[in-house]
Design an enzyme around this catalytic site. Structure first.
Site: not given
Ligand code: WQD
Length: 326
Positions: A119, A143, A147
């Site tokens: 990841s 997490y 990885k």
């Molecule tokens: C994306 C962007 C949020 C929801 C995470 C894990 C990473 C990987 C993938 C696994 C961010 C913003 C989100 C909402 C928003 N995991 N957001 N409103 O954080 O980039 O990555 O998932 O295998 O390890 O950290 O992904 O989809 O949570 O967020 O504004 O309702 O969307 O703040 O900027 P992230 P995400």
């Protein structure tokens, strides 16, 4: 060739199982069905098993023997960042303990090929916006640590018993290759927005005051079908000479939270005007993959963009239990 897909009933695993079946490659699945269901693997044989259990190595070895397995694709892991902070031992037991048991069975049965789900979380909060595989690895939660430690364990097995391995470091995986294989968890941006819309609520933006063109965070969204194809390519690449083990899987371009939410509005025809909330802790402003290494060494490129991702995620959502009636 016969491939064992551990965690093959999950969101990404089921896409890989489908592609392997389409390519006429024999496939067997191990999954504990804790966050998935058996229908997702279609006709592939499925062995229901918790790979972190003490008796798992024997059971996995039996599956390897019965199905003459030559290579393993290892997905099975817990992946909720917040939960990993609250329950680190559970994450180490499941993600590291499970991996050790799979490798134990592979060593015993002389299976020497593994593709490992890694990841972008291994990079933590990188200094660079566009991240190369050689960037410093500094995960900021258990997490991501599981990885990174997984990658180290594979390197040790290579030295000790000649394991050939590739770790694919996923960026923001989304979309659906087939409507019935959509992401059933509500943990990432697109499902979270669709879930809010299903309940008649406005999507949320976690911070619009970042140093980005529209103030919202930028991520590299990669279509799950492209990501699944990368695994099939990587299995073949293990037969050749690879200069590296770790490969980013992303598109090399970023989309902002606002762009994603607007795209959902366009595709669905719904009003997606968001509400702006506080920044979420630990969110880097921009995180984009440098995807050159996998292109150079495996001739793999993700070719689906944000539109295809959102189109397919919407179609899958509408095929599911929380369909939005307009
Ligand atoms: C994306 C962007 C949020 C929801 C995470 C894990 C990473 C990987 C993938 C696994 C961010 C913003 C989100 C909402 C928003 N995991 N957001 N409103 O954080 O980039 O990555 O998932 O295998 O390890 O950290 O992904 O989809 O949570 O967020 O504004 O309702 O969307 O703040 O900027 P992230 P995400």
């Amino acid at each position: 060739m016969s491939v064992l897909v551990v965690g093959g009933a999950g969101y990404i695993g089921a896409h890989v199982v489908r592609l392997l079946q389409d390519a006429q490659i024999d496939v067997v699945v191990i999954d504990d069905l804790s966050s998935s269901s058996a229908e997702r693997v279609g006709a592939a044989p499925l062995v229901e098993l918790d790979i972190s259990a003490p008796e798992a190595p024997d059971a996995i070895a039996e599956v390897i023997r019965q199905h003459s397995v030559d290579a393993v694709i290892h997905f099975a892991a817990k992946k909720q960042v917040g939960e990993s902070v609250e329950r680190p031992l559970y994450y180490y037991r499941q993600n590291i303990g499970g991996l050790l048991n799979v490798l134990d069975a592979m060593e015993r049965e002389n299976v020497k090929k593994m593709i490992f789900s890694s990841s972008a979380a291994v990079y933590g909060e990188p200094d660079e916006t566009v991240v190369l595989e050689d960037a410093r690895t500094a995960p900021i939660n258990p997490y991501g640590e599981t990885k990174l430690i997984g990658e180290w364990i594979l390197a040790d097995c290579e030295r000790a018993w000649g394991l050939k391995w590739v770790a694919l470091r996923y960026f923001n995986v989304s979309g659906a290759g087939w409507p019935e294989l959509g992401d059933s968890a509500i943990m990432n941006l697109i499902p979270m927005v669709l879930d809010r819309l299903s309940r008649g609520e406005a999507p949320r933006v976690f911070g619009d005051d970042y140093d980005t063109p529209d103030g919202t965070c930028i991520r590299d969204y990669v279509h799950v079908k492209d990501l699944a194809a990368a695994h099939v390519v990587a299995i073949g690449a293990l037969d050749g000479e690879l200069s590296h083990h770790q490969f980013n899987v992303g598109t090399g371009t970023g989309s902002s939270v606002s762009e994603v939410i607007n795209a959902i509005g366009e595709v669905s025809g719904l009003d997606t005007t968001p509400i702006i909330e506080q920044r979420r802790a630990g969110d880097p402003p921009k995180l984009i993959a440098n995807a050159d290494r996998i292109a150079a060494e495996m001739d793999f490129e993700a070719h689906l963009g944000l539109r295809e991702i959102v189109d397919s995620a919407w179609e899958a959502w509408q095929a599911g239990p929380n369909r939005i009636e307009k």
